[in-house]
Design an enzyme around this catalytic site. Structure first.
Site, PDB file in Angstrom:
ATOM      1  N   CYS A   6       0.836  -1.204   0.000  1.00 56.14           N
ATOM      2  CA  CYS A   6       0.000   0.000   0.000  1.00 56.14           C
ATOM      3  C   CYS A   6       0.874   1.259   0.000  1.00 56.14           C
ATOM      4  CB  CYS A   6      -0.905  -0.027   1.232  1.00 56.14           C
ATOM      5  SG  CYS A   6      -1.777   1.521   1.520  1.00 56.14           S
ATOM      6  N   THR A  96      -8.535   5.812  -6.024  1.00 60.57           N
ATOM      7  CA  THR A  96      -7.358   5.259  -6.694  1.00 60.57           C
ATOM      8  C   THR A  96      -6.366   4.642  -5.719  1.00 60.57           C
ATOM      9  OG1 THR A  96      -6.294   7.434  -6.666  1.00 60.57           O
ATOM     10  CG2 THR A  96      -7.515   6.841  -8.652  1.00 60.57           C
ATOM     11  N   HIS A  99      -6.493   2.963   0.601  1.00 68.60           N
ATOM     12  CA  HIS A  99      -6.194   3.191   2.030  1.00 68.60           C
ATOM     13  C   HIS A  99      -7.013   4.418   2.393  1.00 68.60           C
ATOM     14  CE1 HIS A  99      -3.040   3.354   5.480  1.00 68.60           C
ATOM     15  NE2 HIS A  99      -3.896   4.354   5.698  1.00 68.60           N
ATOM     16  N   HIS A 101      -8.650   7.713   3.131  1.00 71.03           N
ATOM     17  CA  HIS A 101      -8.059   9.053   3.189  1.00 71.03           C
ATOM     18  C   HIS A 101      -9.155  10.094   3.036  1.00 71.03           C
ATOM     19  CE1 HIS A 101      -7.815   7.543  -0.976  1.00 71.03           C
ATOM     20  NE2 HIS A 101      -8.062   8.776  -1.365  1.00 71.03           N
TER      21      HIS A 101
HETATM   22  P1  DGP Z   1      -8.455   9.117  -4.472  1.00 69.69           P
HETATM   23  O1  DGP Z   1      -8.744   9.358  -5.909  1.00 69.69           O
HETATM   24  O2  DGP Z   1      -9.551   9.647  -3.582  1.00 69.69           O
HETATM   25  O3  DGP Z   1      -8.074   7.676  -4.169  1.00 69.69           O
HETATM   26  O4  DGP Z   1      -7.186  10.025  -4.146  1.00 69.69           O
HETATM   27  C1  DGP Z   1      -5.885   9.558  -3.973  1.00 69.69           C
HETATM   28  C2  DGP Z   1      -4.978  10.756  -3.950  1.00 69.69           C
HETATM   29  O5  DGP Z   1      -3.698  10.328  -3.530  1.00 69.69           O
HETATM   30  C3  DGP Z   1      -4.776  11.443  -5.294  1.00 69.69           C
HETATM   31  O6  DGP Z   1      -5.312  12.771  -5.204  1.00 69.69           O
HETATM   32  C4  DGP Z   1      -3.283  11.474  -5.516  1.00 69.69           C
HETATM   33  C5  DGP Z   1      -2.727  11.109  -4.158  1.00 69.69           C
HETATM   34  N1  DGP Z   1      -1.508  10.316  -4.207  1.00 69.69           N
HETATM   35  C6  DGP Z   1      -1.319   9.123  -4.837  1.00 69.69           C
HETATM   36  N2  DGP Z   1      -0.068   8.664  -4.648  1.00 69.69           N
HETATM   37  C7  DGP Z   1       0.549   9.586  -3.860  1.00 69.69           C
HETATM   38  C8  DGP Z   1       1.871   9.665  -3.301  1.00 69.69           C
HETATM   39  O7  DGP Z   1       2.736   8.811  -3.486  1.00 69.69           O
HETATM   40  N3  DGP Z   1       2.139  10.773  -2.549  1.00 69.69           N
HETATM   41  C9  DGP Z   1       1.208  11.748  -2.314  1.00 69.69           C
HETATM   42  N4  DGP Z   1       1.584  12.781  -1.553  1.00 69.69           N
HETATM   43  N5  DGP Z   1      -0.046  11.695  -2.804  1.00 69.69           N
HETATM   44  C10 DGP Z   1      -0.363  10.623  -3.575  1.00 69.69           C
END
Ligand code: DGP
Length: 115
Positions: A6, A96, A99, A101
């Site tokens: 994850c 996406t 986990h 959030h």
């Molecule tokens: P969702 O579409 O609700 O699952 O949003 C997931 C968010 O996580 C998306 O806006 C981009 C962010 N994200 C994905 N990978 C990373 C990462 O490695 N670091 C950070 N800071 N944000 C990430």
């Protein structure tokens, strides 16, 4: 619980770098890597929970705490003109990262859905 596959568990562990905004025993907040608003912060529980669809009564204290932290972050970042909190659950919601959030979004008018 830690899931080695994850992304967000690896951010909690420091294996993947992030720009931290807040951290305590239960949760971590960091800047979204792909900001959709001038302020775009993610707040996550440190334990691996797939989404808000997985929540049960045992998580009530954790989720209450996370919303208290969200209010603190909003005060600390000066989001006095308002902010939006979004949590996507599942494929059709566009989740996406599996986990749990909470997106905090602020800094531009948000009449339309954007996360
Ligand atoms: P969702 O579409 O609700 O699952 O949003 C997931 C968010 O996580 C998306 O806006 C981009 C962010 N994200 C994905 N990978 C990373 C990462 O490695 N670091 C950070 N800071 N944000 C990430």
């Amino acid at each position: 619980m830690f899931d080695p596959n994850c992304i967000f568990c690896n951010i909690v562990e420091g294996e993947i770098p992030s720009t931290k905004v807040y951290e305590d025993d239960m949760c971590l907040a960091f800047r979204d890597i792909n900001p959709l608003a001038p302020t775009h912060v993610l707040v996550i529980p440190k334990t691996h929970i797939e989404s808000c669809a997985e929540l049960t009564e045992e998580h009530e204290a954790l989720i209450g705490h996370i919303f208290t932290v969200i209010a603190k972050i909003a005060r600390d970042l000066g989001l006095d003109n308002g902010f939006r909190v979004v949590s996507n659950a599942g494929l059709e919601a566009g989740q996406t990262v599996p986990h749990l959030h909470f997106h905090i979004l602020a800094g531009r008018p948000m009449s339309a859905k954007m996360v």
